[in-house]
Design an enzyme around this catalytic site. Structure first.
Site, PDB file in Angstrom:
ATOM      1  N   ASP A 373      -2.917   2.382  20.966  1.00 51.93           N
ATOM      2  CA  ASP A 373      -2.938   1.094  20.300  1.00 51.93           C
ATOM      3  C   ASP A 373      -1.517   0.845  19.773  1.00 51.93           C
ATOM      4  O   ASP A 373      -0.819   1.792  19.414  1.00 51.93           O
ATOM      5  CB  ASP A 373      -3.934   1.142  19.139  1.00 51.93           C
ATOM      6  N   ASP A 564      -6.491   3.731  15.372  1.00 49.98           N
ATOM      7  CA  ASP A 564      -6.740   3.948  13.937  1.00 49.98           C
ATOM      8  C   ASP A 564      -8.151   4.449  13.673  1.00 49.98           C
ATOM      9  O   ASP A 564      -8.511   4.752  12.538  1.00 49.98           O
ATOM     10  CB  ASP A 564      -6.473   2.677  13.134  1.00 49.98           C
ATOM     11  N   ASP A 568     -11.956   0.853  17.104  1.00 55.32           N
ATOM     12  CA  ASP A 568     -11.869   1.240  18.505  1.00 55.32           C
ATOM     13  C   ASP A 568     -12.975   2.198  18.934  1.00 55.32           C
ATOM     14  O   ASP A 568     -12.812   2.940  19.896  1.00 55.32           O
ATOM     15  CB  ASP A 568     -10.502   1.893  18.765  1.00 55.32           C
TER      16      ASP A 568
END
Length: 670
Positions: A373, A564, A568
């Site tokens: 990410d 994080d 997700d």
């Protein structure tokens, strides 16, 4: 959605650490986990000495037995003093019982439960057989050296758990709390929420809290693996396990002792010892099949020659069978391999990387693609407003409307606008607020319909905007008021200092790098080009990330996803390994991810890959070493070339070498 590789991934066992324990209880719990890791499934449960009795006094009988054996051998081979048969039986019998009583008891207990195919029964049969054929000293020697080997193995397990115990020990059991203006020393588990604790210079923080003092400096080494001061200011979070470096600090407790971030980390690390790798599971199953086969082969070696050998002597072939039994003990495999994985978990923990099981050490060796990410992983996630471009409003009015709406979001971009707005962010309240995933926020502010988000949000609500703003590279929040475009705010994030080096090292390991982001493609391409990332995808909604990961899986890629750990979850579930960055700041990260990196250093991902490969290499070195030596000596024993002395030295020797090889993982520098 099912994972494309079965790694026993998502079992979330609860650990005893969840409930607050005293230090001795916690020590005992972790030791039991370590022993369980190489005991329950493979029949190799060391019952000889616990951690409280790890000193030589617990093995006094064994040491006396060894002394008697040495005296008998020196008298025989050094001075030619031969003991009569019955005296030799008595002396060696005493030495045998002193050295092997615990082994005999364990063998008996297992046998009466129907478990006769294990190493304790194997060693008992081999040594008692040696006494039966009159080889008393050799029977004692086998038992003495085998028991010394067990002692050494227990000690190795204790040392391998040292870094985990260090984690358990970092929270003090007592804390200074301020009640009614007085300072009292009370057990940490008795402190309630919102109470104020006092931490003197050099003391460890016992509970999570918020700093009340104006400023403090804390060492976070126990949590992040980095020994460096971290300055905290009034209102900032201070976590259990940190060490106060200078002045007395007062902290308002925000989590109970059992609910601290550190408790969750400890729970995870303890669970890791019981989650076995595929290699461990294979060796456990192998040992269960291998041991009965060895018993029956030894029996055949003693009896079958009767039908084929003309001058068959039972005691001679029984001796060969006993040699066969001794060398075939699977101890080196079933102890050193779990110890190797436990060492890998310990090495990772010391470096601020928490694996949720040995299975994920194996998984990291197969990873060929790392998907990251952008925000908070490759960039710092600390946004600053760069430019405000209003249309039909003043700059202050635009920022104020956006900030009031963004107060309902925790996204770092929104926080940057709130910070920039200052007091204006508190001058109104948004109602009917709705967060649209991957788009932004909508709501009413001072009676006006306000939209704040990315260009996808304006397109969704059919709000016209100047096409030239699509060319702006910076991260941008566009605002619409009453369905009319009202301007934009540009916000810049900063790339982490170690990001470029991390990507370079991943490429050196032949890892493909991919970046996902909900940010617009122009921003994503800029970051990807600067860092040298292979593929970068922007404008992604959560479901878009899932589609991209599925596409990579169809290509046959083994994927680790780094994010994080909060938004997700679907992608982490698809990936072979989910890695959460900055785990100390997120409960969800600790719960969701398979591997938690406790700080924000992207280079730790490379360290995790290297620790996985190092662990695998050492484990396979042990497997090859043990099997090669055993096959060689088994062959020699079957043909009558090797004797019991050589068999026990080979067995214990290969176990020693394998264990020493396994525990050196902890000494490695990554």
């Amino acid at each position: 959605m099912k994972k494309h590789s079965d790694n026993n991934k998502k079992g979330k066992a609860k650990s005893p650490v969840k409930n607050a324990k005293s230090k001795p209880q916690r020590d005992k719990a972790i030791h039991n986990d370590a022993e369980e890791d190489h005991g329950d499934d493979d029949g190799h449960d060391h019952g000889i000495a616990g951690p409280e009795q790890a000193g030589w006094r617990a093995h006094l009988g064994l040491l006396v037995g060894l002394f008697i054996l040495i005296c008998v051998l020196v008298a025989d081979y050094g001075f030619g003093i031969k003991l009569s048969k019955w005296v030799s039986l008595a002396v060696n019998g005493v030495a045998y019982l002193l050295a092997g009583w615990n082994v005999l008891v364990l063998a008996f207990r297992k046998a009466i439960r129907g478990d006769i195919f294990n190493e304790f029964v194997l060693m008992s049969v081999a040594t008692l057989g040696a006494f039966y054929i009159g080889e008393y000293s050799e029977g004692v020697a086998v038992m003495v050296f085998y028991s010394i080997g067990e002692w050494f193995q227990d000690s190795a397990v204790d040392r391998a758990t040292a870094s985990i115990k260090a984690l358990l020990d970092i929270r003090p059991d007592e804390v200074t709390v301020i009640r009614d203006g007085k300072t009292l020393v009370v057990p940490s588990a008795k402190v309630e929420l919102e109470e104020t604790i006092q931490v003197k210079a050099g003391e460890k923080v016992a509970l999570d809290g918020e700093l009340i003092s104006d400023k403090g400096s804390f060492n976070t080494a126990a949590l992040t693996g980095e020994s460096r001061p971290d300055s905290k200011y009034k209102g900032e979070a201070v976590l259990a396990g940190m060490i106060n470096l200078n002045t007395v600090s007062e902290i308002k407790v925000t989590a109970l002792f059992k609910d601290s971030k550190l408790s969750k980390i400890l729970e995870m690390v303890q669970d890791a010892s019981s989650r076995k790798s595929q290699t461990q599971l294979f060796i456990s199953k192998f040992a269960k099949v291998y041991t009965p086969i060895v018993f029956f082969l030894a029996l055949a070696l003693a009896l079958v020659p009767y039908f084929f050998v003309a001058d068959y002597v039972f005691n001679q072939w029984l001796y060969r069978a006993l040699v066969f039994l001794v060398i075939s003990c699977p101890c080196a495999l079933v102890v050193s391999i779990p110890l190797g994985y436990f060492g890998g978990i310990g090495l990772a923990s010391k470096n601020g990387i928490l694996f949720k099981g040995g299975n994920f050490l194996d998984v990291m060796t197969k990873i060929d693609t790392i998907v990251m990410d952008k925000t908070g992983t490759l960039t710092k996630g600390v946004f600053k407003v760069q430019k405000v471009v209003p249309v039909g409003l003043t700059e202050k009015q635009l920022v104020k409307l956006a900030a009031i709406l963004e107060k309902n979001s925790t996204h770092p971009v929104g926080q940057a606008i709130i910070e920039f707005a200052g007091k204006d962010a508190d001058s109104g309240k948004a109602t009917a607020v709705e967060e649209i995933s991957g788009h932004g926020l909508i709501g009413k502010v001072n009676g006006k319909d306000v939209l704040a988000g990315n260009l996808k949000l304006l397109k969704k609500y059919k709000v016209d905007y100047p096409k030239e703003i699509e060319e702006i590279v910076d991260t941008m929040v566009v605002i619409a008021v009453d369905k009319k475009y009202a301007g934009y705010i540009t916000i810049a994030d900063e790339i982490k200092e170690d990001a470029a080096e991390a990507i370079k090292q991943m490429h050196e390991l032949n890892i493909k790098t991919v970046m996902f982001s909900g940010d617009k493609q122009a921003v994503v391409d800029y970051v990807a080009k600067k860092l040298g990332i292979d593929n970068a995808f922007g404008d992604l909604l959560p479901e878009g990330k899932v589609e991209k990961v599925e596409a990579l899986i169809k290509e046959g890629r083994h994927i680790a996803f780094v994010g994080d750990g909060v938004n997700d979850a679907p992608v982490i579930a698809l990936a072979d390994a989910g890695i959460a960055m900055g785990g100390l700041g997120s409960d969800a990260a600790i719960e969701t991810a398979d591997i938690v990196i406790q700080n924000d250093q992207i280079l730790k991902i490379v360290s995790a890959l290297r620790i996985g490969k190092l662990t695998r290499n050492i484990v396979w070195q042990n497997i090859i070493l043990a099997m090669t030596v055993k096959v060689a000596v088994l062959s020699l024993g079957a043909f009558g070339v090797a004797n019991l002395w050589e068999a026990v030295i080979a067995d214990v020797g290969v176990a020693f070498l394998a264990i020493l090889n396994a525990i050196r993982i902890q000494k490695k520098t990554i």
